[in-house]
Scaffold this motif. Sequence first.
Motif, PDB file in Angstrom:
ATOM      1  N   TYR A  68     -82.258  40.397  24.703  1.00  0.00           N
ATOM      2  CA  TYR A  68     -82.365  41.717  24.102  1.00  0.00           C
ATOM      3  C   TYR A  68     -80.995  42.478  24.576  1.00  0.00           C
ATOM      4  O   TYR A  68     -80.897  43.697  24.039  1.00  0.00           O
ATOM      5  CB  TYR A  68     -83.692  42.388  24.619  1.00  0.00           C
ATOM      6  CG  TYR A  68     -83.769  42.891  26.091  1.00  0.00           C
ATOM      7  CD1 TYR A  68     -83.298  44.200  26.377  1.00  0.00           C
ATOM      8  CD2 TYR A  68     -83.960  41.970  26.990  1.00  0.00           C
ATOM      9  CE1 TYR A  68     -83.653  44.604  27.835  1.00  0.00           C
ATOM     10  CE2 TYR A  68     -84.373  42.480  28.400  1.00  0.00           C
ATOM     11  CZ  TYR A  68     -83.715  43.793  28.647  1.00  0.00           C
ATOM     12  OH  TYR A  68     -83.835  43.999  30.219  1.00  0.00           O
ATOM     13  N   TYR A  69     -80.241  41.945  25.319  1.00  0.00           N
ATOM     14  CA  TYR A  69     -79.120  42.677  25.853  1.00  0.00           C
ATOM     15  C   TYR A  69     -78.039  42.882  24.776  1.00  0.00           C
ATOM     16  O   TYR A  69     -77.239  43.750  24.770  1.00  0.00           O
ATOM     17  CB  TYR A  69     -78.268  41.834  26.924  1.00  0.00           C
ATOM     18  CG  TYR A  69     -78.968  42.123  28.490  1.00  0.00           C
ATOM     19  CD1 TYR A  69     -80.359  42.532  28.707  1.00  0.00           C
ATOM     20  CD2 TYR A  69     -78.120  41.930  29.427  1.00  0.00           C
ATOM     21  CE1 TYR A  69     -80.692  42.461  30.233  1.00  0.00           C
ATOM     22  CE2 TYR A  69     -78.663  42.347  30.962  1.00  0.00           C
ATOM     23  CZ  TYR A  69     -79.878  42.403  30.882  1.00  0.00           C
ATOM     24  OH  TYR A  69     -80.421  42.394  32.403  1.00  0.00           O
TER      25      TYR A  69
ATOM     26  N   GLU B  38     -71.388  48.038  31.585  1.00  0.00           N
ATOM     27  CA  GLU B  38     -71.859  46.848  32.277  1.00  0.00           C
ATOM     28  C   GLU B  38     -73.493  46.931  32.252  1.00  0.00           C
ATOM     29  O   GLU B  38     -74.085  48.025  32.465  1.00  0.00           O
ATOM     30  CB  GLU B  38     -71.680  46.633  33.760  1.00  0.00           C
ATOM     31  CG  GLU B  38     -69.955  46.383  33.778  1.00  0.00           C
ATOM     32  CD  GLU B  38     -69.428  45.035  33.568  1.00  0.00           C
ATOM     33  OE1 GLU B  38     -70.373  44.209  32.819  1.00  0.00           O
ATOM     34  OE2 GLU B  38     -68.418  44.735  33.894  1.00  0.00           O
ATOM     35  N   LEU B  39     -74.050  45.919  31.642  1.00  0.00           N
ATOM     36  CA  LEU B  39     -75.466  45.716  31.794  1.00  0.00           C
ATOM     37  C   LEU B  39     -75.905  44.985  32.809  1.00  0.00           C
ATOM     38  O   LEU B  39     -75.594  43.734  32.775  1.00  0.00           O
ATOM     39  CB  LEU B  39     -76.202  45.413  30.226  1.00  0.00           C
ATOM     40  CG  LEU B  39     -76.033  46.072  29.059  1.00  0.00           C
ATOM     41  CD1 LEU B  39     -74.709  46.379  28.624  1.00  0.00           C
ATOM     42  CD2 LEU B  39     -77.059  45.479  28.003  1.00  0.00           C
TER      43      LEU B  39
ATOM     44  N   ASP C  80     -84.274  50.773  34.269  1.00  0.00           N
ATOM     45  CA  ASP C  80     -84.330  51.452  32.937  1.00  0.00           C
ATOM     46  C   ASP C  80     -83.463  52.861  33.088  1.00  0.00           C
ATOM     47  O   ASP C  80     -84.217  53.915  32.872  1.00  0.00           O
ATOM     48  CB  ASP C  80     -85.740  51.681  32.690  1.00  0.00           C
ATOM     49  CG  ASP C  80     -86.235  50.416  32.003  1.00  0.00           C
ATOM     50  OD1 ASP C  80     -85.287  49.480  31.683  1.00  0.00           O
ATOM     51  OD2 ASP C  80     -87.327  50.430  31.822  1.00  0.00           O
ATOM     52  N   GLU C  81     -82.226  52.650  33.616  1.00  0.00           N
ATOM     53  CA  GLU C  81     -81.446  54.038  33.508  1.00  0.00           C
ATOM     54  C   GLU C  81     -80.142  53.755  33.310  1.00  0.00           C
ATOM     55  O   GLU C  81     -79.514  52.547  33.711  1.00  0.00           O
ATOM     56  CB  GLU C  81     -81.811  54.691  35.179  1.00  0.00           C
ATOM     57  CG  GLU C  81     -81.224  53.964  36.147  1.00  0.00           C
ATOM     58  CD  GLU C  81     -81.695  54.622  37.601  1.00  0.00           C
ATOM     59  OE1 GLU C  81     -82.649  55.657  37.670  1.00  0.00           O
ATOM     60  OE2 GLU C  81     -80.917  54.506  38.431  1.00  0.00           O
TER      61      GLU C  81
ATOM     62  N   GLN D 122     -84.651  49.676  26.800  1.00  0.00           N
ATOM     63  CA  GLN D 122     -85.498  49.124  27.575  1.00  0.00           C
ATOM     64  C   GLN D 122     -85.816  47.593  27.079  1.00  0.00           C
ATOM     65  O   GLN D 122     -85.701  47.188  25.869  1.00  0.00           O
ATOM     66  CB  GLN D 122     -87.125  50.058  27.565  1.00  0.00           C
ATOM     67  CG  GLN D 122     -86.693  51.165  28.090  1.00  0.00           C
ATOM     68  CD  GLN D 122     -86.472  52.304  27.076  1.00  0.00           C
ATOM     69  OE1 GLN D 122     -85.991  52.064  25.885  1.00  0.00           O
ATOM     70  NE2 GLN D 122     -86.835  53.591  27.466  1.00  0.00           N
ATOM     71  N   ALA D 123     -86.243  46.888  27.987  1.00  0.00           N
ATOM     72  CA  ALA D 123     -86.644  45.482  27.637  1.00  0.00           C
ATOM     73  C   ALA D 123     -88.008  45.385  26.709  1.00  0.00           C
ATOM     74  O   ALA D 123     -88.798  46.408  26.720  1.00  0.00           O
ATOM     75  CB  ALA D 123     -87.112  44.866  28.913  1.00  0.00           C
ATOM     76  N   PRO D 124     -87.960  44.494  26.057  1.00  0.00           N
ATOM     77  CA  PRO D 124     -89.095  44.406  24.784  1.00  0.00           C
ATOM     78  C   PRO D 124     -90.504  44.350  25.840  1.00  0.00           C
ATOM     79  O   PRO D 124     -90.567  43.664  26.889  1.00  0.00           O
ATOM     80  CB  PRO D 124     -88.861  43.217  24.240  1.00  0.00           C
ATOM     81  CG  PRO D 124     -88.071  42.230  24.798  1.00  0.00           C
ATOM     82  CD  PRO D 124     -87.336  43.369  25.911  1.00  0.00           C
ATOM     83  N   SER D 125     -91.543  44.955  25.175  1.00  0.00           N
ATOM     84  CA  SER D 125     -92.779  44.851  25.961  1.00  0.00           C
ATOM     85  C   SER D 125     -93.346  43.402  25.915  1.00  0.00           C
ATOM     86  O   SER D 125     -92.936  42.629  25.123  1.00  0.00           O
ATOM     87  CB  SER D 125     -93.977  45.918  25.523  1.00  0.00           C
ATOM     88  OG  SER D 125     -94.109  45.468  24.147  1.00  0.00           O
TER      89      SER D 125
END
Length: 171
Positions: free
Chosen positions: A23-24, A90-91, A124-125, A165-168
């Motif tokens: 997902y990145y 950067e992630l 998540d920021e 955000q990451a997938p649930s």
Amino acid sequence: MPDGYGAEIIKGNIVVSSWSKGYYSRVMKLVRRQLEDYLGEGHLIDSSPLLFVFPGVERAYGPDIYAAHERTLETDSNRLDGEGLSFVAELNSPSTRDDDLTDKVEVYGAAGVPVYLVLDMQKDEASLFLEPYAKGYRSRLTKPFGEKLYIPDPFGCELDTAGFQAPSAES
């Protein structure tokens, strides 16, 4: 290099870390799409794997997303001038988080990169580092994913962090 890993030079050491989560790629595309229309004349934004070096320090980074004037990329060398960067994002991951928030802040700031964005994928920021100087950046603004973040010159636009955000787990 084993499959699924990339390398950077940090503090004179070769640092190997695993490739990003799937997902990145979506997040990187969202950032590039939002900023692309605001790039200055002759500048490019991309996330292809390139290695940027920094004079006077034993550092070479392969940023997740970068913007630079196209002349910085017009070389047959595989080591590009880090001082030609106008934006870096950067992630981070658990293995890169500390370096993204310490070492890279100092090096990108000292190199004069005007805007350094760290997307903290664990918290998540988004943290935006601005006003580069010899020891890093003079200011930092952090907002949770889902809020808008103003990206100043060389862009002068808002970055909407909704969807970072990451997938649930149900997805």
